[in-house]
Scaffold this motif. Structure first.
Motif, mmCIF file in Angstrom:
data_model
loop_
_atom_site.group_PDB
_atom_site.id
_atom_site.type_symbol
_atom_site.label_atom_id
_atom_site.label_comp_id
_atom_site.label_asym_id
_atom_site.label_seq_id
_atom_site.Cartn_x
_atom_site.Cartn_y
_atom_site.Cartn_z
ATOM 1 N N ASP A 80 31.280 32.694 43.896
ATOM 2 C CA ASP A 80 32.393 33.093 44.753
ATOM 3 C C ASP A 80 32.492 32.238 46.009
ATOM 4 O O ASP A 80 33.497 32.288 46.724
ATOM 5 C CB ASP A 80 32.262 34.579 45.145
ATOM 6 N N ARG A 84 33.935 28.464 40.276
ATOM 7 C CA ARG A 84 33.456 28.872 38.955
ATOM 8 C C ARG A 84 32.873 27.699 38.164
ATOM 9 O O ARG A 84 31.901 27.825 37.428
ATOM 10 C CB ARG A 84 34.615 29.463 38.143
ATOM 11 N N SER A 136 30.898 33.591 35.056
ATOM 12 C CA SER A 136 31.645 32.414 35.504
ATOM 13 C C SER A 136 32.687 31.997 34.478
ATOM 14 O O SER A 136 33.826 31.659 34.832
ATOM 15 C CB SER A 136 30.683 31.256 35.791
ATOM 16 N N SER A 139 35.524 34.597 34.582
ATOM 17 C CA SER A 139 36.358 34.408 35.776
ATOM 18 C C SER A 139 37.248 33.182 35.616
ATOM 19 O O SER A 139 38.425 33.193 35.993
ATOM 20 C CB SER A 139 35.471 34.252 37.018
ATOM 21 N N PHE A 215 41.163 30.705 42.665
ATOM 22 C CA PHE A 215 40.078 30.389 43.603
ATOM 23 C C PHE A 215 40.540 29.357 44.620
ATOM 24 O O PHE A 215 40.236 29.464 45.816
ATOM 25 C CB PHE A 215 38.846 29.875 42.858
ATOM 26 N N VAL A 224 36.962 31.403 51.663
ATOM 27 C CA VAL A 224 36.019 32.131 50.817
ATOM 28 C C VAL A 224 35.185 33.075 51.672
ATOM 29 O O VAL A 224 34.991 32.856 52.859
ATOM 30 C CB VAL A 224 35.095 31.156 50.053
ATOM 31 N N PRO A 228 29.756 37.486 49.778
ATOM 32 C CA PRO A 228 30.481 38.229 48.738
ATOM 33 C C PRO A 228 29.825 39.554 48.374
ATOM 34 O O PRO A 228 30.510 40.541 48.118
ATOM 35 C CB PRO A 228 30.461 37.254 47.544
ATOM 36 N N THR A 362 39.941 38.200 43.559
ATOM 37 C CA THR A 362 39.431 36.847 43.339
ATOM 38 C C THR A 362 38.199 36.542 44.179
ATOM 39 O O THR A 362 37.254 35.904 43.712
ATOM 40 C CB THR A 362 40.527 35.819 43.672
ATOM 41 N N ARG A 363 38.167 37.020 45.413
ATOM 42 C CA ARG A 363 37.108 36.623 46.331
ATOM 43 C C ARG A 363 35.727 37.155 45.949
ATOM 44 O O ARG A 363 34.707 36.608 46.377
ATOM 45 C CB ARG A 363 37.458 37.061 47.752
ATOM 46 N N VAL A 364 35.678 38.231 45.128
ATOM 47 C CA VAL A 364 34.373 38.773 44.720
ATOM 48 C C VAL A 364 34.298 38.991 43.212
ATOM 49 O O VAL A 364 33.405 39.686 42.735
ATOM 50 C CB VAL A 364 34.071 40.107 45.450
ATOM 51 N N ARG A 365 35.205 38.388 42.467
ATOM 52 C CA ARG A 365 35.255 38.662 41.016
ATOM 53 C C ARG A 365 33.977 38.222 40.308
ATOM 54 O O ARG A 365 33.413 38.964 39.495
ATOM 55 C CB ARG A 365 36.462 37.961 40.392
ATOM 56 N N SER A 367 30.964 37.685 41.501
ATOM 57 C CA SER A 367 29.835 38.529 41.923
ATOM 58 C C SER A 367 29.900 39.900 41.254
ATOM 59 O O SER A 367 28.893 40.414 40.759
ATOM 60 C CB SER A 367 29.839 38.709 43.442
#
Length: 446
Positions: A80, A84, A136, A139, A215, A224, A228, A362-365, A367
């Motif tokens: 994150d 990815r 990864s 995502s 991303f 970012v 996260p 998106t910012r923590v997907r 994780s």
């Protein structure tokens, strides 16, 4: 502000990179499962106590799952933060190297107890790699996919996993047919040595893939997230719990792949090793076709009903499959193995990449998916060890194992029933409901 569309054709490229990379990586991961059931009890553990040797060998299979949550914390964080693509390349190379090293290990007869210690260390590296691989790749495909076909495109990660399992099984069929002396001396090492190709092919495929538009947009606008994990646990904790519960459905896979194979080829049943490997091969072949079909159906009717059908149905069909093995009937075992694993389990297996990924922004997907799935998968990995204990001293109490597997299918059902439907939600709005109207933006850095 928006990022210019320079990603034409990337959805298919991302899906193919996810498929091939996952197939190659999980080839490595699953050849270990076959070896743990058929080879390692004799090569790395005390032959004078076969039951204990088998139990310890199956426990080493679960060690990688114990390492997965730790790997998920680090790889999810960096995925994150840096993107990815870099995580996808790193995980595949790490898996290739650690698997090759397993093929080079000395045996117990050569170095004593150091042999299983080295085996466990290599297995831990495999687990760390697998922790970041699927999250990864999922995502990457989800964020490249058209909004109305996210289920279909993300399913390629899991069909790739099935492809890797199929390849691993096909490789082990001629290996298992070798004379006993050749099998135990050098034959079992060959599939592990072949993992050198994994690192080379995987690097060539994945290094040419673009980072996802979602991303890049996040990095170019809000930036970012610095931490996260902190944002994830503060704003998405309920969905993390849902993913953990849902991921327990993977116990069906580990019981089918490892424990059932060990049980079927044991003295109490006596099925041929190569014949049972063909059951897994054909089931995985059917799954390759079933997974994208189930995923496409989820794009039309939603993720929840398809996932629920797979999770609840697996509790029933795995009972029938283990019963078939107990009868000693190979045709019945083959038929129910294909139905249970190739068709029914594929419903949950093909949908979870989009179902879980759509729970997060998106910012923590990465994780969220990595941590949630890997904690659940850790339990699934040790399900094999628990099954070996539940099966009794003779390892033949299949009904107890079937009930245990069914119990592990209950949390996935509860998780899906409590989740919201996200199949029709635009990609840029995923995760917003979790944050709430009054949520404040997290601190970020460009």
């Amino acid at each position: 502000m928006s990022v210019p569309d320079t990603h034409a054709g990337q959805p298919r490229k991302a899906a193919m990179a996810a498929w091939i990379g996952s197939a190659l990586e999980y080839y490595d991961f699953f050849i270990y499962g076959s070896a743990a059931a058929l080879i390692f009890p004799e090569v790395f553990f005390d032959e004078s106590d076969p039951a204990t040797a088998t139990l310890l060998s199956l426990a080493t299979f679960g060690v990688a799952y114990a390492a997965r949550p730790v790997g998920a914390l680090f790889l999810g964080h960096y995925g994150d933060r840096v993107g990815r693509k870099k995580i996808m390349v790193f995980t595949l190379i790490l898996m290739g190297i650690s698997t090759f090293l397993i093929g080079c290990l000395p045996t117990r007869d050569q170095v004593g107890t150091l042999a299983p210690v080295l085996l466990v260390l290599c297995r831990v590296l495999q687990g760390i790699s697998a922790a970041g691989e699927q999250a990864s790749a999922n995502s990457m495909t989800l964020e490249h996919a058209p909004p109305h076909r996210r289920g279909f495109f993300t399913s390629f990660t899991l069909s790739g996993t099935q492809g890797g399992q199929l390849l691993a099984t096909l490789v082990f069929i001629p290996i298992a047919a070798l004379p006993e002396e050749q099998l135990m001396s050098w034959g079992w090492r060959v599939p592990f040595w072949m993992s050198v190709a994994v690192a080379v092919v995987g690097y060539v495929i994945r290094r040419k893939l673009d980072e996802t538009p979602a991303f890049e947009q996040q990095a170019a606008t809000e930036g970012v997230v610095r931490l996260p994990l902190a944002v994830l646990l503060r704003e998405h904790w309920a969905d993390v719990l849902r993913v953990i519960g849902g991921a327990l459905v993977a116990s069906v896979s580990t019981i089918f792949t490892v424990w059932a194979l060990s049980y079927a080829t044991s003295d109490s049943v006596g099925m041929d090793k190569s014949s049972m490997l063909w059951v897994g091969a054909l089931a995985n072949l059917v799954a390759l076709g079933a997974i994208p079909l189930w995923a496409t159906l989820s794009d039309r009717i939603g993720r929840r009903p398809v996932f629920l059908a797979g999770a609840a149905g697996s509790a029933v069909t795995m009972f029938l499959y283990l019963w078939a093995i107990s009868t000693g009937s190979y045709p019945l075992t083959l038929l129910l193995g294909v139905v249970a694993f190739g068709v029914v389990y594929s419903a949950a297996n093909g949908v979870w990449p989009s179902f879980y990924g759509e729970m997060f922004s998106t910012r923590v997907r990465l994780s969220g998916m990595a941590i949630g799935t890997q904690i659940g998968f850790a339990v699934a990995g040790f399900a094999v060890t628990f099954a070996a204990q539940i099966a009794g001293p003779d390892g033949d109490d299949w009904s107890a194992v079937a009930l245990f597997t069914a119990a592990l299918c209950v949390p996935p059902v509860v998780a899906a029933l409590s989740a919201r439907e996200t199949a029709k939600v635009p990609t840029e709005q995923l995760g917003e409901r979790t944050l709430g109207q009054a949520a404040q933006p997290a601190k970020v850095t460009a």
